[in-house]
Design an enzyme around this catalytic site. Structure first.
Site, PDB file in Angstrom:
ATOM      1  N   CYS A  28      -4.431  54.025  78.635  1.00 11.93           N
ATOM      2  CA  CYS A  28      -5.844  53.673  78.402  1.00 11.93           C
ATOM      3  C   CYS A  28      -6.586  53.320  79.682  1.00 11.93           C
ATOM      4  O   CYS A  28      -7.815  53.192  79.669  1.00 11.93           O
ATOM      5  CB  CYS A  28      -5.943  52.521  77.413  1.00 11.93           C
ATOM      6  SG  CYS A  28      -5.248  52.914  75.810  1.00 11.93           S
ATOM      7  N   HIS A  39     -13.154  49.314  78.827  1.00 12.12           N
ATOM      8  CA  HIS A  39     -12.316  50.077  77.898  1.00 12.12           C
ATOM      9  C   HIS A  39     -12.496  49.491  76.508  1.00 12.12           C
ATOM     10  O   HIS A  39     -12.504  48.270  76.326  1.00 12.12           O
ATOM     11  CB  HIS A  39     -10.861  49.988  78.357  1.00 12.12           C
ATOM     12  CG  HIS A  39      -9.907  50.535  77.345  1.00 12.12           C
ATOM     13  ND1 HIS A  39     -10.066  51.772  76.765  1.00 12.12           N
ATOM     14  CD2 HIS A  39      -8.780  50.008  76.785  1.00 12.12           C
ATOM     15  CE1 HIS A  39      -9.092  51.984  75.905  1.00 12.12           C
ATOM     16  NE2 HIS A  39      -8.302  50.927  75.890  1.00 12.12           N
ATOM     17  N   ASN A  94     -10.219  52.820  69.566  1.00 11.34           N
ATOM     18  CA  ASN A  94      -9.718  52.941  70.937  1.00 11.34           C
ATOM     19  C   ASN A  94      -9.359  54.409  71.186  1.00 11.34           C
ATOM     20  O   ASN A  94      -8.401  54.919  70.628  1.00 11.34           O
ATOM     21  CB  ASN A  94      -8.495  52.029  71.082  1.00 11.34           C
ATOM     22  CG  ASN A  94      -7.880  52.083  72.464  1.00 11.34           C
ATOM     23  OD1 ASN A  94      -8.183  52.959  73.270  1.00 11.34           O
ATOM     24  ND2 ASN A  94      -6.997  51.133  72.734  1.00 11.34           N
TER      25      ASN A  94
HETATM   26  O1  UT7 Z   1      -5.684  49.961  75.060  1.00  9.47           O
HETATM   27  C1  UT7 Z   1      -4.643  49.071  74.904  1.00  9.47           C
HETATM   28  C2  UT7 Z   1      -4.231  49.091  73.474  1.00  9.47           C
HETATM   29  N1  UT7 Z   1      -4.018  47.905  72.751  1.00  9.47           N
HETATM   30  C3  UT7 Z   1      -4.801  46.822  72.592  1.00  9.47           C
HETATM   31  O2  UT7 Z   1      -5.748  46.585  73.272  1.00  9.47           O
HETATM   32  C4  UT7 Z   1      -4.422  45.877  71.525  1.00  9.47           C
HETATM   33  C5  UT7 Z   1      -4.425  44.442  71.938  1.00  9.47           C
HETATM   34  N2  UT7 Z   1      -4.089  43.577  70.815  1.00  9.47           N
HETATM   35  C6  UT7 Z   1      -4.946  43.369  69.794  1.00  9.47           C
HETATM   36  O3  UT7 Z   1      -6.042  43.889  69.784  1.00  9.47           O
HETATM   37  C7  UT7 Z   1      -4.513  42.455  68.667  1.00  9.47           C
HETATM   38  O4  UT7 Z   1      -3.312  41.808  69.029  1.00  9.47           O
HETATM   39  C8  UT7 Z   1      -4.311  43.200  67.301  1.00  9.47           C
HETATM   40  C9  UT7 Z   1      -5.664  43.610  66.772  1.00  9.47           C
HETATM   41  C10 UT7 Z   1      -3.427  44.417  67.521  1.00  9.47           C
HETATM   42  C11 UT7 Z   1      -3.638  42.277  66.300  1.00  9.47           C
HETATM   43  O5  UT7 Z   1      -4.403  41.086  66.095  1.00  9.47           O
HETATM   44  P1  UT7 Z   1      -3.675  39.660  66.036  1.00  9.47           P
HETATM   45  O6  UT7 Z   1      -4.710  38.684  65.706  1.00  9.47           O
HETATM   46  O7  UT7 Z   1      -2.934  39.505  67.343  1.00  9.47           O
HETATM   47  O8  UT7 Z   1      -2.698  39.826  64.815  1.00  9.47           O
HETATM   48  P2  UT7 Z   1      -1.107  39.717  64.775  1.00  9.47           P
HETATM   49  O9  UT7 Z   1      -0.481  40.908  65.418  1.00  9.47           O
HETATM   50  O10 UT7 Z   1      -0.712  38.391  65.278  1.00  9.47           O
HETATM   51  O11 UT7 Z   1      -0.869  39.791  63.217  1.00  9.47           O
HETATM   52  C12 UT7 Z   1      -1.307  38.780  62.313  1.00  9.47           C
HETATM   53  C13 UT7 Z   1      -0.914  39.151  60.899  1.00  9.47           C
HETATM   54  C14 UT7 Z   1       0.539  39.569  60.762  1.00  9.47           C
HETATM   55  O12 UT7 Z   1       1.010  39.100  59.516  1.00  9.47           O
HETATM   56  P3  UT7 Z   1       1.920  37.777  59.424  1.00  9.47           P
HETATM   57  O13 UT7 Z   1       3.126  38.066  60.257  1.00  9.47           O
HETATM   58  O14 UT7 Z   1       1.076  36.681  59.971  1.00  9.47           O
HETATM   59  O15 UT7 Z   1       2.185  37.677  57.958  1.00  9.47           O
HETATM   60  C15 UT7 Z   1       0.499  41.065  60.721  1.00  9.47           C
HETATM   61  O16 UT7 Z   1       1.563  41.649  60.026  1.00  9.47           O
HETATM   62  O17 UT7 Z   1      -1.683  40.297  60.492  1.00  9.47           O
HETATM   63  C16 UT7 Z   1      -0.793  41.312  59.993  1.00  9.47           C
HETATM   64  N3  UT7 Z   1      -1.386  42.604  60.321  1.00  9.47           N
HETATM   65  C17 UT7 Z   1      -2.220  43.258  59.495  1.00  9.47           C
HETATM   66  N4  UT7 Z   1      -2.702  42.965  58.272  1.00  9.47           N
HETATM   67  C18 UT7 Z   1      -3.549  43.839  57.700  1.00  9.47           C
HETATM   68  C19 UT7 Z   1      -1.223  43.335  61.454  1.00  9.47           C
HETATM   69  N5  UT7 Z   1      -1.941  44.476  61.385  1.00  9.47           N
HETATM   70  C20 UT7 Z   1      -2.576  44.450  60.171  1.00  9.47           C
HETATM   71  C21 UT7 Z   1      -3.467  45.327  59.513  1.00  9.47           C
HETATM   72  N6  UT7 Z   1      -3.920  44.981  58.299  1.00  9.47           N
HETATM   73  N7  UT7 Z   1      -3.870  46.482  60.086  1.00  9.47           N
END
Ligand code: UT7
Length: 333
Positions: free
Chosen positions: A118, A259, A289
């Site tokens: 990215c 980005h 993205n």
């Molecule tokens: O270009 C580089 C590419 N990547 C990025 O820039 C991504 C950077 N990271 C992020 O943007 C964020 O970390 C995410 C958007 C990917 C995730 O957000 P978060 O607030 O860090 O959520 P998390 O990964 O801590 O997940 C929280 C909860 C989890 O459930 P539990 O374990 O708390 O029960 C996940 O399983 O949300 C759950 N979860 C979802 N629920 C519904 C994760 N993805 C989803 C989803 N829908 N799509």
């Protein structure tokens, strides 16, 4: 020897392309256990574009390039350098750049792809800038294009909701008037963090980090939280360092083109730099993205909306798998 270090490499025009098919958050909720209520507040994404099965990265790159040429008023036969940032090329080789060159009927100058995930766009801008000054190429196409849908695991809700497909391009020109255009790019990488964001395996290669072979090995694996933290840190730091080195304050920057990965990452970065969000271009609500394409896609929208005037400072900044990052300071021409 025709090196041109005292001239400027300027942006003469911009173009972009996104596939027709729109996939909304509600559409995704039909595939995996997710919802608009989860995706939108956490990422800022409402919908993304998904390329057709037979629509390739080079198809999108060529369309974006055509529009950039039109916008610049430059004929394809004038292009003597093509650099493409992509992590989803059509095939192992030939590269996307040579396919675009042949389709457009550009000059038989150098044509190459560069993969920095990215963060691809600052990387390709800097490589094109250096090659133009070193070898005197007069007009270059610098493209970011990715078909992220081709490397998504559609069963993994933690990644498949984040990405989309698209392409963006700029035409660069070597100009006599110094002090305009691409002022400086600062690139960086820290390979120690590679395993937190990767596509773990190429066909017929042994896995480099077996611990990353979660889900499907030929699709994106990501430790989202860790990537989030690093993104905020490196995007803010590299932008600030670049501005300081060039004696430009963040107040003097007319537009920030970050980005487009997550609105919360951009907000955190803006907050760290003390810059209000209205000077940050955001279009990830409509595209998600798009990896290497995200900066040129957003830049094209800003350009066509008339948000940049001659002499305006512009800062583009990205990060991605590797980890890689880069920031480019430019003065609109
Ligand atoms: O270009 C580089 C590419 N990547 C990025 O820039 C991504 C950077 N990271 C992020 O943007 C964020 O970390 C995410 C958007 C990917 C995730 O957000 P978060 O607030 O860090 O959520 P998390 O990964 O801590 O997940 C929280 C909860 C989890 O459930 P539990 O374990 O708390 O029960 C996940 O399983 O949300 C759950 N979860 C979802 N629920 C519904 C994760 N993805 C989803 C989803 N829908 N799509």
């Amino acid at each position: 020897m025709s090196s041109a270090w005292n001239q400027s490499v300027v942006i003469l025009g911009t173009g972009s392309f996104a596939p027709e098919r729109v996939m909304t958050n509600d559409d995704l909720a039909q595939l995996v256990e997710t919802s608009d209520e989860w995706i939108r507040p956490r990422t800022g994404i409402r919908e993304r574009r998904i390329a057709g099965e037979n629509e390739t990265t080079s198809d999108m790159a060529t369309e974006a390039a055509r529009k950039a040429l039109e916008n610049a008023g430059v004929a394809p036969e004038e292009i003597d350098l093509i650099v493409v940032g992509t992590c989803t090329p059509d095939m192992a080789f030939p590269n996307v750049a040579t396919i675009v060159q042949a389709r457009l009927g550009a000059k038989p100058g150098p044509a190459m792809d560069l993969e920095a995930a990215c963060a691809g766009y600052p990387y390709v801008l800097d490589v094109a800038d250096a090659l133009m000054r070193r070898h005197g190429h007069r007009k270059a196409l610098v493209i970011g294009a990715d078909k992220m849908s081709s490397i998504l695991n559609w069963n993994d809700r933690t990644t498949c909701v984040l990405f989309g497909d698209g392409a963006g391009a700029v035409v660069l020109g070597l100009e006599e008037e110094p002090g305009h255009g691409l002022i400086e790019t600062k690139l960086g990488a820290d390979g120690r963090d590679g395993p937190i964001l990767c596509v773990p395996m190429m066909p017929k290669q042994a896995p480099t980090w077996p611990e990353s072979l979660a889900f499907a090995p030929d699709t994106i694996y990501m430790n989202g939280r860790e990537v989030f933290k690093q993104a905020v840190r490196v995007m803010g730091q590299s932008s600030q360092e670049l501005l300081e080195r060039n004696n430009v304050t963040s107040e003097e920057v007319k537009l920030f083109v970050p980005h487009q990965a997550n609105t919360r990452i951009i907000e955190a970065m803006a907050d760290r730099m003390g810059v209000s969000m209205d000077r940050f271009i955001i279009n990830l609500d409509r595209y998600g993205n798009t990896s290497s394409a995200s900066i040129p896609l957003a830049l094209d929208e800003a350009n066509r909306a008339g948000r940049l005037q001659k002499g305006d400072y512009l800062l583009m900044v990205a990060f991605g798998g590797g980890l890689t990052w880069g920031a480019t300071l430019a003065k609109w021409f």
